[in-house]
Write a protein that holds these residues in place. Structure first.
Motif, short mmCIF file in Angstrom:
data_model
loop_
_atom_site.label_atom_id
_atom_site.label_comp_id
_atom_site.label_asym_id
_atom_site.label_seq_id
_atom_site.Cartn_x
_atom_site.Cartn_y
_atom_site.Cartn_z
N ASP A 147 72.34 -87.53 31.88
CA ASP A 147 72.95 -87.24 33.19
C ASP A 147 74.36 -86.67 33.07
O ASP A 147 74.98 -86.32 34.06
N GLN A 148 74.86 -86.60 31.83
CA GLN A 148 76.18 -86.02 31.61
C GLN A 148 76.13 -84.50 31.42
O GLN A 148 77.18 -83.86 31.30
N PHE A 149 74.93 -83.97 31.39
CA PHE A 149 74.81 -82.55 31.09
C PHE A 149 74.69 -81.70 32.35
O PHE A 149 74.26 -82.18 33.41
N ASP A 150 75.07 -80.44 32.23
CA ASP A 150 74.99 -79.52 33.35
C ASP A 150 73.57 -79.02 33.54
O ASP A 150 72.78 -79.01 32.59
N GLU A 151 73.29 -78.60 34.74
CA GLU A 151 72.00 -78.00 35.03
C GLU A 151 71.80 -76.80 34.11
O GLU A 151 72.72 -76.03 33.86
N GLY A 152 70.59 -76.70 33.58
CA GLY A 152 70.28 -75.60 32.69
C GLY A 152 70.41 -75.95 31.21
O GLY A 152 69.91 -75.23 30.36
N SER A 153 71.05 -77.08 30.92
CA SER A 153 71.23 -77.46 29.51
C SER A 153 69.88 -77.73 28.86
O SER A 153 68.96 -78.27 29.48
N LEU A 154 69.81 -77.38 27.59
CA LEU A 154 68.63 -77.68 26.80
C LEU A 154 69.04 -78.75 25.79
O LEU A 154 70.00 -78.56 25.03
N VAL A 155 68.33 -79.88 25.82
CA VAL A 155 68.77 -81.02 25.00
C VAL A 155 67.61 -81.65 24.24
O VAL A 155 66.45 -81.47 24.60
N VAL A 156 67.96 -82.41 23.20
CA VAL A 156 66.97 -83.10 22.37
C VAL A 156 67.14 -84.61 22.55
O VAL A 156 68.25 -85.13 22.42
N VAL A 157 66.05 -85.28 22.84
CA VAL A 157 66.12 -86.73 23.06
C VAL A 157 66.38 -87.45 21.73
O VAL A 157 65.65 -87.25 20.75
N SER A 158 67.43 -88.26 21.69
CA SER A 158 67.76 -88.97 20.45
C SER A 158 67.68 -90.49 20.57
O SER A 158 67.57 -91.19 19.57
N GLU A 159 67.75 -91.00 21.79
CA GLU A 159 67.67 -92.46 21.95
C GLU A 159 67.34 -92.81 23.39
O GLU A 159 67.80 -92.13 24.31
N VAL A 160 66.55 -93.85 23.57
CA VAL A 160 66.28 -94.36 24.92
C VAL A 160 66.66 -95.83 24.96
O VAL A 160 66.07 -96.65 24.27
N ARG A 161 67.69 -96.15 25.74
CA ARG A 161 68.18 -97.53 25.82
C ARG A 161 67.63 -98.25 27.02
O ARG A 161 68.35 -98.57 27.97
N ASP A 162 66.35 -98.49 27.00
CA ASP A 162 65.72 -99.22 28.10
C ASP A 162 64.57 -100.00 27.49
O ASP A 162 63.76 -99.44 26.76
N ASN A 163 64.50 -101.29 27.78
CA ASN A 163 63.43 -102.10 27.19
C ASN A 163 62.24 -102.28 28.11
O ASN A 163 61.23 -102.84 27.72
N SER A 164 62.36 -101.83 29.34
CA SER A 164 61.28 -102.06 30.29
C SER A 164 60.03 -101.30 29.90
O SER A 164 60.04 -100.07 29.80
N PRO A 165 58.93 -102.01 29.67
CA PRO A 165 57.67 -101.35 29.33
C PRO A 165 57.28 -100.30 30.36
O PRO A 165 56.81 -99.23 29.99
N ASP A 166 57.50 -100.60 31.65
CA ASP A 166 57.12 -99.65 32.69
C ASP A 166 57.87 -98.33 32.53
O ASP A 166 57.27 -97.25 32.60
N VAL A 167 59.16 -98.43 32.33
CA VAL A 167 59.96 -97.21 32.17
C VAL A 167 59.51 -96.45 30.91
O VAL A 167 59.29 -95.24 30.95
N LEU A 168 59.36 -97.17 29.81
CA LEU A 168 58.98 -96.51 28.56
C LEU A 168 57.59 -95.88 28.66
O LEU A 168 57.36 -94.78 28.16
N ASP A 169 56.68 -96.57 29.32
CA ASP A 169 55.34 -96.00 29.51
C ASP A 169 55.41 -94.74 30.37
O ASP A 169 54.74 -93.75 30.09
N TYR A 170 56.23 -94.80 31.40
CA TYR A 170 56.36 -93.63 32.25
C TYR A 170 56.93 -92.44 31.47
O TYR A 170 56.44 -91.32 31.55
N LEU A 171 57.96 -92.74 30.69
CA LEU A 171 58.58 -91.67 29.89
C LEU A 171 57.58 -91.08 28.90
O LEU A 171 57.53 -89.87 28.70
#
Ligand SMILES: [Mn+2]
Ligand SMILES: [Mn+2]
Ligand SMILES: [Mn+2]
Ligand SMILES: [Mn+2]
Lengths: 234, 234
Positions: A147-171
DNA sequence: AGAATGAATTAGACACGTCTAAAGAAAAGG
DNA sequence: CCTTTTCTTTAGACGTGTCTAATTCATTCT
């Protein structure tokens, strides 16, 4: 012999300490899911045992000893999470709770065997750094939450800091995995972010609270070879 | 949620129950390494929770519920022991203590994954039967402890019921493994047994107390193909 | 049967980890 | 600066698991 519950308190204080130096009992109580008097009692005992600096009404800070044990436990946790995904077919959404229990009960010998079997890994299934044997943590200085990036940015996912199974499953479902390429489509001012997954062209929106737990690095087209480093980490 | 300590008591009672129907508190105290009043207190609570039949001065017996939990724990224990040897390079002398802790903390999901990864095994690294998913135990009716055999007998090692690392290391050293062929050389009347390992021609003596924990079956030359069954189990 | 012996239980204590209710201190607001 | 609110601590309790010391029960021996 150190006790499981103390390790959980130490892990919690360690996490909360990242921002505040003095950790408030109420914060610990909330994070641990216990009532404030429980925390007061616990902090007294942990202070007597040399794990935290604590004076009444002053909050708590880990001592060197306390931090060591917190990191030892965190190493167990993250090695176990990776072990469960790599060796036992767990999904990244399933590992947290199991590791959160076992972390307190594996021996140093088993820790060492697991680390060796996994090839002395450096990150867990969520991209979080695994403390080394001598309990150093290598933070990824380059990453920021998406959420710190500007619209149009192309980024690579390096970490997900959420333990909720629901969120992780959705992702997982929408294609957000470690190493995935995302494009920031829209950052709405009322706390909503729209992203697009490069591989699938799937587009989806997230509350910015969730987006703030997704850490990414700016995609650098010159380092295409380096993106292989990310995918081996999934 | 059932508590680790209760599981340990249930396992102990289950083991002691094999001979006596009524298990004496003193026997439990000795086996658990606690004082008798501790056992009295524990039996009361376990009775209230429906795990044992217990009346003062009458000893204890597992209820169906108690036996189920004892066997569930035993299944965890033996699966973990095999997992540690097969997947993590542990020696059979190293697995007991680690499994004795972890058995209380692995989830049913992890139990299932481990069983699947190991190919739904039937015996642990010491040759003891692993209770099935529906908690049946298949005892090996054919086996007897090696001290029950006459001099000159040729036997195949099928189980070693001793958790002491020292004993197990010694047995490994002299060549006593599951599936090994032994010849009974001499059974002395003062509690000493001399055996010879077929493969190495090593000869060694054991106190009959130790020999009584080594279970074997009469070697049957016609079933040479069946001996492959044993060696796959080591 | 009565006495001695040994096993089991009761009584009372303590550490751990938790709670609720009440009191006290610190921070925020007027 | 004084009051109100919020946070923290104290007080007192409870369940688990253990102990030691004292008592009671069961068994065994004369
Ligand atoms: Mn985790
Ligand atoms: Mn934990
Ligand atoms: Mn064992
Ligand atoms: Mn155990």
């Amino acid at each position: 012999m150190v006790i499981p519950k103390v390790e959980d308190y130490l892990k919690t204080i360690h996490r909360l300490q990242d921002r505040d130096t003095q950790v408030a009992p109420s914060a610990i109580a909330t994070a641990m899911g216990v009532q404030p008097p429980t925390v007061t009692a616990m902090l007294k005992r942990m202070h007597d045992d040399g794990f935290v600096d604590y004076e009444r009404y002053q909050g708590a800070r880990l001592t060197t000893r306390g931090e060591k044990l917190a990191l030892e436990t965190l190493r167990h946790h993250r090695l176990l999470e990776l072990f469960l995904t790599e060796q036992l077919g767990y999904d990244w959404s399933e590992v947290h709770d199991e590791a959160d229990v076992l972390e307190h009960y594996i021996s140093e010998k088993l820790e060492a065997r697991i680390a060796a079997l996994l090839g002395f890994p450096t990150v867990d299934p969520h991209g979080a750094p695994i403390p080394t044997v001598d309990l150093k943590v290598r933070h990824d200085a380059g990453q920021q939450s998406v959420d710190q990036f500007d619209e149009g940015s192309l980024v690579v996912v390096s970490e997900v800091r959420d333990n909720s199974p629901d969120v992780l499953d959705y992702l997982t479902e929408v294609g957000v995995r470690l190493g995935a390429l995302l494009k920031v489509i829209e950052v709405a001012p009322f706390g909503m972010i729209t992203l697009k997954v490069r591989e699938t062209d799937d587009q989806f929106s997230l509350p910015s609270e969730t987006a703030s737990s997704i850490f990414v690095t700016q995609f650098d087209a010159t380092s295409t070879s380096e993106s292989g480093q990310f995918s081996e980490v999934h």
